[in-house]
Design a protein around this motif. Structure first.
Motif, PDB file in Angstrom:
ATOM      1  N   ALA A  22      65.523  57.068  18.640  1.00 11.92           N
ATOM      2  CA  ALA A  22      64.774  55.921  19.151  1.00 11.92           C
ATOM      3  C   ALA A  22      65.393  55.477  20.473  1.00 11.92           C
ATOM      4  O   ALA A  22      66.600  55.618  20.682  1.00 11.92           O
ATOM      5  N   GLN A  23      64.573  54.944  21.359  1.00  8.68           N
ATOM      6  CA  GLN A  23      65.038  54.535  22.682  1.00  8.68           C
ATOM      7  C   GLN A  23      65.013  53.018  22.806  1.00  8.68           C
ATOM      8  O   GLN A  23      63.979  52.387  22.560  1.00  8.68           O
ATOM      9  N   PHE A  24      66.139  52.427  23.187  1.00  8.08           N
ATOM     10  CA  PHE A  24      66.214  50.989  23.422  1.00  8.08           C
ATOM     11  C   PHE A  24      66.363  50.756  24.921  1.00  8.08           C
ATOM     12  O   PHE A  24      67.468  50.724  25.458  1.00  8.08           O
ATOM     13  N   ARG A  25      65.209  50.619  25.568  1.00  7.13           N
ATOM     14  CA  ARG A  25      65.192  50.362  27.009  1.00  7.13           C
ATOM     15  C   ARG A  25      65.435  48.873  27.222  1.00  7.13           C
ATOM     16  O   ARG A  25      64.748  48.049  26.637  1.00  7.13           O
ATOM     17  N   VAL A  26      66.384  48.555  28.064  1.00  5.93           N
ATOM     18  CA  VAL A  26      66.839  47.167  28.175  1.00  5.93           C
ATOM     19  C   VAL A  26      66.686  46.670  29.611  1.00  5.93           C
ATOM     20  O   VAL A  26      67.370  47.132  30.524  1.00  5.93           O
ATOM     21  N   MET A  27      65.767  45.715  29.785  1.00  7.24           N
ATOM     22  CA  MET A  27      65.633  45.024  31.071  1.00  7.24           C
ATOM     23  C   MET A  27      66.226  43.622  30.982  1.00  7.24           C
ATOM     24  O   MET A  27      66.757  43.094  31.953  1.00  7.24           O
ATOM     25  N   ARG A  28      66.139  42.997  29.788  1.00 10.82           N
ATOM     26  CA  ARG A  28      66.717  41.667  29.538  1.00 10.82           C
ATOM     27  C   ARG A  28      67.622  41.804  28.319  1.00 10.82           C
ATOM     28  O   ARG A  28      67.151  41.743  27.178  1.00 10.82           O
ATOM     29  N   PRO A  29      68.936  42.007  28.535  1.00  5.12           N
ATOM     30  CA  PRO A  29      69.848  42.319  27.427  1.00  5.12           C
ATOM     31  C   PRO A  29      69.771  41.364  26.246  1.00  5.12           C
ATOM     32  O   PRO A  29      69.856  41.789  25.092  1.00  5.12           O
ATOM     33  N   GLU A  30      69.601  40.058  26.502  1.00  5.46           N
ATOM     34  CA  GLU A  30      69.595  39.100  25.392  1.00  5.46           C
ATOM     35  C   GLU A  30      68.339  39.217  24.542  1.00  5.46           C
ATOM     36  O   GLU A  30      68.314  38.770  23.401  1.00  5.46           O
TER      37      GLU A  30
END
Length: 320
Positions: A165-173
């Motif tokens: 699975a991919q966890f693409r993170v633009m806003r870490p919180e």
């Protein structure tokens, strides 16, 4: 879910050693596998248990090095360099080189540590193939305020094929694996490992994958990570679904947390010793007064809501 591959090469690893490492990790096409593909992608089930060692560097810049055991030798995999972060905590830059003066475009991932040393976020190299930041896991140690010995590791769910699975993170919180866990989102794309912190010198830390997350037919939890302190090094064994990078970051989290606990104990002892300082009043009689410690001598608490390692296990048991 997709499997990923990259094209970075590690100059410190000779072609023959690279081929041996690829065979050791069960790569389907050992002669074509790239190092980032071997070390950052999930370890394949057919690789079995992979042995590695985490050592403090004996020469060059201060760092931790990871070596993966291969028949007859060990292959260098990663180096981690510690830096202060803006929130008062620390972060480690993880490179495939024992120096930070690597050429432009070389692999550089991060392990982000919360300022209270209870949460560690595994961040992929932001310049890799996908061209946006990804999180590859998170380590949570202890309960609120770092109390307790429970260890929980959140990971992107991995199939037997190695696709993850991919966890693409633009806003870490919000987008990060911890943020999504807090919000009750994406639990079906998260798997978790559980274990207990060892407080004894030379003790062993084991992390288990619940039977429900393992291969079909598994009746018991499976140990997929084991770390044992051996003199000045840490002996590590890991297997599917962990990658070498994830195993290294988990080991770094354990080392960093142990250093934090030791610092906290030392600070408490120093505080007790200075709590009552004898002084003399005008009449010559001795009296004592309390000494107030400086606030900047203690780690700052992480001021965002956080899942504790104690809370993760029951929450994951109720996931679909």
């Amino acid at each position: 879910m997709v499997a990923c591959s990259f094209g970075d090469e590690l100059p410190e690893l000779l072609p023959r050693a690279k081929l041996t490492l690829a065979h050791n990790l069960g790569m389907e096409h050992p002669d074509q596998a790239t190092l980032v593909e071997m070390l950052v992608n999930p370890t394949l089930p057919r690789a079995g248990s992979v042995s590695a060692t985490v050592e403090s560097a004996r020469s060059g810049p201060p760092r931790y090095d990871l070596f993966i055991s291969t028949p007859g030798s060990s292959a260098f995999a990663f180096s981690a360099f510690r830096h202060r972060s803006s929130d008062g905590g620390f972060k480690y830059r993880v490179r495939m080189s024992p120096t930070e003066t690597s050429q432009r475009g070389a692999f550089c991932a991060h392990l982000e540590c919360s300022s209270d040393c209870t949460r560690y976020t595994l961040c992929d190299d932001p310049s890799q193939f996908y061209s946006y930041p990804r999180e590859l896991g998170a380590v949570c140690i202890g309960g609120g305020g770092g109390k307790g010995n429970t260890i929980s590791v959140l990971l992107p769910r991995v199939l037997q094929s190695g696709a993850a699975a991919q966890f693409r993170v633009m806003r870490p919180e919000e987008d990060g694996i911890i943020g999504r866990f807090l919000a009750g989102r994406a639990h079906e794309h998260i798997c978790a490992l559980f274990g207990e912190w060892s407080t004894k010198g030379g003790g062993c830390v084991e992390l288990a994958l619940p039977a429900s997350e393992g291969a079909v037919g598994e009746a018991e939890d499976v140990i997929v990570f084991r770390a044992v302190q051996c003199n000045a090094s840490l002996s590590v064994q890991y297997s599917h679904p962990l990658s070498a990078y994830q195993a290294f970051c988990i080991a770094l989290s354990l080392v960093h947390h142990a250093q934090h606990r030791q610092s906290a104990v030392s600070a408490q002892h120093a505080l007790r010793a200075s709590r009552s300082v004898p002084t003399t009043n005008d009449s010559g009689a001795r009296r004592t007064h309390d000494v107030v410690p400086r606030t900047d001598s203690f780690p700052r608490k992480y001021d965002l809501p956080a899942p504790t390692a104690h809370a993760i296990h029951p929450a994951m048991q109720h996931c679909v």
